[in-house]
Motif scaffolding. Structure first.
Motif, mmCIF file in Angstrom:
data_model
loop_
_atom_site.group_PDB
_atom_site.id
_atom_site.type_symbol
_atom_site.label_atom_id
_atom_site.label_comp_id
_atom_site.label_asym_id
_atom_site.label_seq_id
_atom_site.Cartn_x
_atom_site.Cartn_y
_atom_site.Cartn_z
ATOM 1 N N LEU A 189 -37.820 -34.002 7.438
ATOM 2 C CA LEU A 189 -37.874 -35.326 8.049
ATOM 3 C C LEU A 189 -38.798 -36.269 7.285
ATOM 4 O O LEU A 189 -38.519 -37.461 7.153
ATOM 5 C CB LEU A 189 -38.306 -35.217 9.517
ATOM 6 C CG LEU A 189 -37.295 -34.551 10.459
ATOM 7 C CD1 LEU A 189 -37.916 -34.299 11.830
ATOM 8 C CD2 LEU A 189 -36.037 -35.394 10.578
ATOM 9 N N ARG A 190 -39.890 -35.726 6.764
ATOM 10 C CA ARG A 190 -40.800 -36.561 5.966
ATOM 11 C C ARG A 190 -40.138 -36.976 4.660
ATOM 12 O O ARG A 190 -40.332 -38.093 4.189
ATOM 13 C CB ARG A 190 -42.097 -35.804 5.677
ATOM 14 C CG ARG A 190 -42.954 -35.719 6.933
ATOM 15 C CD ARG A 190 -44.321 -35.233 6.651
ATOM 16 N NE ARG A 190 -45.069 -36.265 5.924
ATOM 17 C CZ ARG A 190 -46.218 -36.034 5.343
ATOM 18 N NH1 ARG A 190 -46.747 -34.839 5.368
ATOM 19 N NH2 ARG A 190 -46.856 -36.990 4.715
ATOM 20 N N ALA A 191 -39.345 -36.072 4.096
ATOM 21 C CA ALA A 191 -38.634 -36.409 2.856
ATOM 22 C C ALA A 191 -37.600 -37.506 3.091
ATOM 23 O O ALA A 191 -37.270 -38.263 2.168
ATOM 24 C CB ALA A 191 -37.958 -35.165 2.291
ATOM 25 N N SER A 192 -37.108 -37.603 4.322
ATOM 26 C CA SER A 192 -36.133 -38.652 4.637
ATOM 27 C C SER A 192 -36.800 -39.992 4.956
ATOM 28 O O SER A 192 -36.108 -40.960 5.248
ATOM 29 C CB SER A 192 -35.242 -38.210 5.801
ATOM 30 O OG SER A 192 -35.966 -38.215 7.010
ATOM 31 N N GLY A 193 -38.135 -40.021 4.922
ATOM 32 C CA GLY A 193 -38.826 -41.289 5.063
ATOM 33 C C GLY A 193 -39.678 -41.462 6.307
ATOM 34 O O GLY A 193 -40.316 -42.498 6.472
ATOM 35 N N LEU A 194 -39.717 -40.478 7.189
ATOM 36 C CA LEU A 194 -40.527 -40.606 8.403
ATOM 37 C C LEU A 194 -41.997 -40.353 8.085
ATOM 38 O O LEU A 194 -42.336 -39.627 7.149
ATOM 39 C CB LEU A 194 -40.071 -39.616 9.465
ATOM 40 C CG LEU A 194 -38.691 -39.847 10.090
ATOM 41 C CD1 LEU A 194 -38.372 -38.738 11.077
ATOM 42 C CD2 LEU A 194 -38.639 -41.192 10.778
ATOM 43 N N SER A 195 -42.868 -40.924 8.901
ATOM 44 C CA SER A 195 -44.299 -40.659 8.743
ATOM 45 C C SER A 195 -44.603 -39.232 9.202
ATOM 46 O O SER A 195 -43.787 -38.588 9.850
ATOM 47 C CB SER A 195 -45.123 -41.648 9.574
ATOM 48 O OG SER A 195 -44.964 -41.372 10.955
ATOM 49 N N ARG A 196 -45.795 -38.766 8.877
ATOM 50 C CA ARG A 196 -46.192 -37.398 9.229
ATOM 51 C C ARG A 196 -46.101 -37.186 10.738
ATOM 52 O O ARG A 196 -45.515 -36.212 11.207
ATOM 53 C CB ARG A 196 -47.622 -37.139 8.738
ATOM 54 C CG ARG A 196 -48.144 -35.771 9.135
ATOM 55 C CD ARG A 196 -49.584 -35.580 8.735
ATOM 56 N NE ARG A 196 -50.438 -36.442 9.524
ATOM 57 C CZ ARG A 196 -51.410 -37.199 9.018
ATOM 58 N NH1 ARG A 196 -51.645 -37.209 7.733
ATOM 59 N NH2 ARG A 196 -52.156 -37.940 9.808
ATOM 60 N N ARG A 197 -46.654 -38.086 11.510
ATOM 61 C CA ARG A 197 -46.667 -37.935 12.962
ATOM 62 C C ARG A 197 -45.258 -38.020 13.544
ATOM 63 O O ARG A 197 -44.889 -37.235 14.401
ATOM 64 C CB ARG A 197 -47.574 -38.982 13.594
ATOM 65 C CG ARG A 197 -47.660 -38.782 15.097
ATOM 66 C CD ARG A 197 -48.897 -39.293 15.686
ATOM 67 N NE ARG A 197 -50.036 -38.530 15.207
ATOM 68 C CZ ARG A 197 -51.287 -38.876 15.417
ATOM 69 N NH1 ARG A 197 -51.556 -39.966 16.085
ATOM 70 N NH2 ARG A 197 -52.278 -38.151 14.978
ATOM 71 N N GLU A 198 -44.446 -38.966 13.088
ATOM 72 C CA GLU A 198 -43.074 -39.078 13.583
ATOM 73 C C GLU A 198 -42.273 -37.825 13.251
ATOM 74 O O GLU A 198 -41.490 -37.338 14.068
ATOM 75 C CB GLU A 198 -42.381 -40.302 12.978
ATOM 76 C CG GLU A 198 -42.903 -41.625 13.482
ATOM 77 C CD GLU A 198 -42.319 -42.797 12.703
ATOM 78 O OE1 GLU A 198 -41.875 -42.607 11.546
ATOM 79 O OE2 GLU A 198 -42.307 -43.907 13.258
ATOM 80 N N ALA A 199 -42.474 -37.299 12.041
ATOM 81 C CA ALA A 199 -41.737 -36.110 11.610
ATOM 82 C C ALA A 199 -42.078 -34.906 12.483
ATOM 83 O O ALA A 199 -41.183 -34.180 12.927
ATOM 84 C CB ALA A 199 -42.035 -35.807 10.145
ATOM 85 N N ILE A 200 -43.356 -34.685 12.749
ATOM 86 C CA ILE A 200 -43.731 -33.507 13.537
ATOM 87 C C ILE A 200 -43.350 -33.681 14.998
ATOM 88 O O ILE A 200 -42.988 -32.716 15.675
ATOM 89 C CB ILE A 200 -45.227 -33.157 13.367
ATOM 90 C CG1 ILE A 200 -45.491 -31.718 13.819
ATOM 91 C CG2 ILE A 200 -46.126 -34.118 14.104
ATOM 92 C CD1 ILE A 200 -44.782 -30.667 13.041
ATOM 93 N N LEU A 201 -43.383 -34.915 15.503
ATOM 94 C CA LEU A 201 -42.966 -35.143 16.886
ATOM 95 C C LEU A 201 -41.466 -34.931 17.071
ATOM 96 O O LEU A 201 -41.025 -34.564 18.161
ATOM 97 C CB LEU A 201 -43.362 -36.549 17.345
ATOM 98 C CG LEU A 201 -44.847 -36.760 17.617
ATOM 99 C CD1 LEU A 201 -45.136 -38.220 17.927
ATOM 100 C CD2 LEU A 201 -45.347 -35.855 18.722
ATOM 101 N N GLN A 202 -40.693 -35.134 16.020
ATOM 102 C CA GLN A 202 -39.257 -34.890 16.105
ATOM 103 C C GLN A 202 -38.897 -33.442 15.757
ATOM 104 O O GLN A 202 -37.900 -32.920 16.252
ATOM 105 C CB GLN A 202 -38.494 -35.837 15.174
ATOM 106 C CG GLN A 202 -38.469 -37.257 15.659
ATOM 107 C CD GLN A 202 -37.624 -38.155 14.766
ATOM 108 O OE1 GLN A 202 -36.777 -37.689 14.020
ATOM 109 N NE2 GLN A 202 -37.865 -39.459 14.863
ATOM 110 N N ALA A 203 -39.686 -32.808 14.907
ATOM 111 C CA ALA A 203 -39.352 -31.462 14.423
ATOM 112 C C ALA A 203 -39.377 -30.414 15.532
ATOM 113 O O ALA A 203 -38.472 -29.578 15.620
ATOM 114 C CB ALA A 203 -40.304 -31.048 13.301
ATOM 115 N N ALA A 204 -40.399 -30.440 16.367
ATOM 116 C CA ALA A 204 -40.494 -29.415 17.416
ATOM 117 C C ALA A 204 -39.321 -29.488 18.396
ATOM 118 O O ALA A 204 -38.707 -28.450 18.679
ATOM 119 C CB ALA A 204 -41.836 -29.515 18.138
ATOM 120 N N PRO A 205 -38.928 -30.655 18.912
ATOM 121 C CA PRO A 205 -37.757 -30.691 19.789
ATOM 122 C C PRO A 205 -36.454 -30.317 19.087
ATOM 123 O O PRO A 205 -35.580 -29.690 19.686
ATOM 124 C CB PRO A 205 -37.712 -32.144 20.274
ATOM 125 C CG PRO A 205 -39.088 -32.658 20.114
ATOM 126 C CD PRO A 205 -39.653 -31.937 18.934
#
Length: 181
Positions: free
Chosen positions: A103-119
């Motif tokens: 998700l970070r490679a697709s352009g999301l910030s660190r916090r946005e990426a981790i908040l989306q990754a777990a769900p």
């Protein structure tokens, strides 16, 4: 206090327990070393490797609680279950960290990426956890010949899987957010 020239030498069950713990610690160290090498080869990042390794102690909490609640024996067999748990707990953290990296490679910030990754990874994590716990249930109940020996291992694995799954869904994102670049 012993007088000079007198020493205490453990024997019997105490000596056997000391030998089992020593053997377990050596095996645990070797397991952690192998896990570290594989994770570093996979991620090529010390930070991501540290995030995944931070999730490993979470399985011991549930394993010990499971053994305590069921009054199962704590011995070499349950310790083997804990070593088995390291790989399974590792898997949950790898799924979350890998998804966050994508998700970070697709352009999301660190916090946005981790908040989306777990769900996003919740369903595969819950599926493998439930499959493992349900697969261990017949062993924990005591079906089959020689089941007395395998019951503590199954209980340790079941308890460790349940708590490590719940805790890793909370701890891995927090550690990732704190350590990631």
């Amino acid at each position: 206090t012993l007088p000079p020239g007198i020493s205490l030498d453990l024997g019997g069950e105490s000596a056997q327990a000391e030998e089992i713990i020593g053997s377990f610690l050596r095996t645990l160290g070797l397991s952690l070393g192998c896990i570290f090498i594989v994770l570093y080869a996979l991620f090529r990042s010390l930070r991501d490797t540290a995030v995944v390794i931070a999730a490993l102690p979470l399985c011991t909490v549930g394993a010990m609680l499971g053994l305590l609640v069921t009054q199962a024996d704590f011995g070499m067999v349950s310790l083997l279950g804990i070593i088995f748990l390291l790989g399974l707990t590792n898997k949950n953290a790898i799924l979350i960290v890998d998804c966050a990296k994508q998700l970070r490679a697709s352009g999301l910030s660190r916090r946005e990426a981790i908040l989306q990754a777990a769900p996003i990874r919740l369903r595969p994590i819950l599926m493998t956890t439930s499959a493992t716990v349900l697969g261990m249930l017949p062993l924990a109940i005591g079906f089959g010949a020689g089941s007395e020996l395998r019951i503590p291992m199954a209980i340790a694995i079941m308890g460790g899987m349940i708590t490590s799954t719940l805790l890793s869904l909370l701890v891995v994102p927090v550690v990732y957010d704190g350590l990631a670049e």
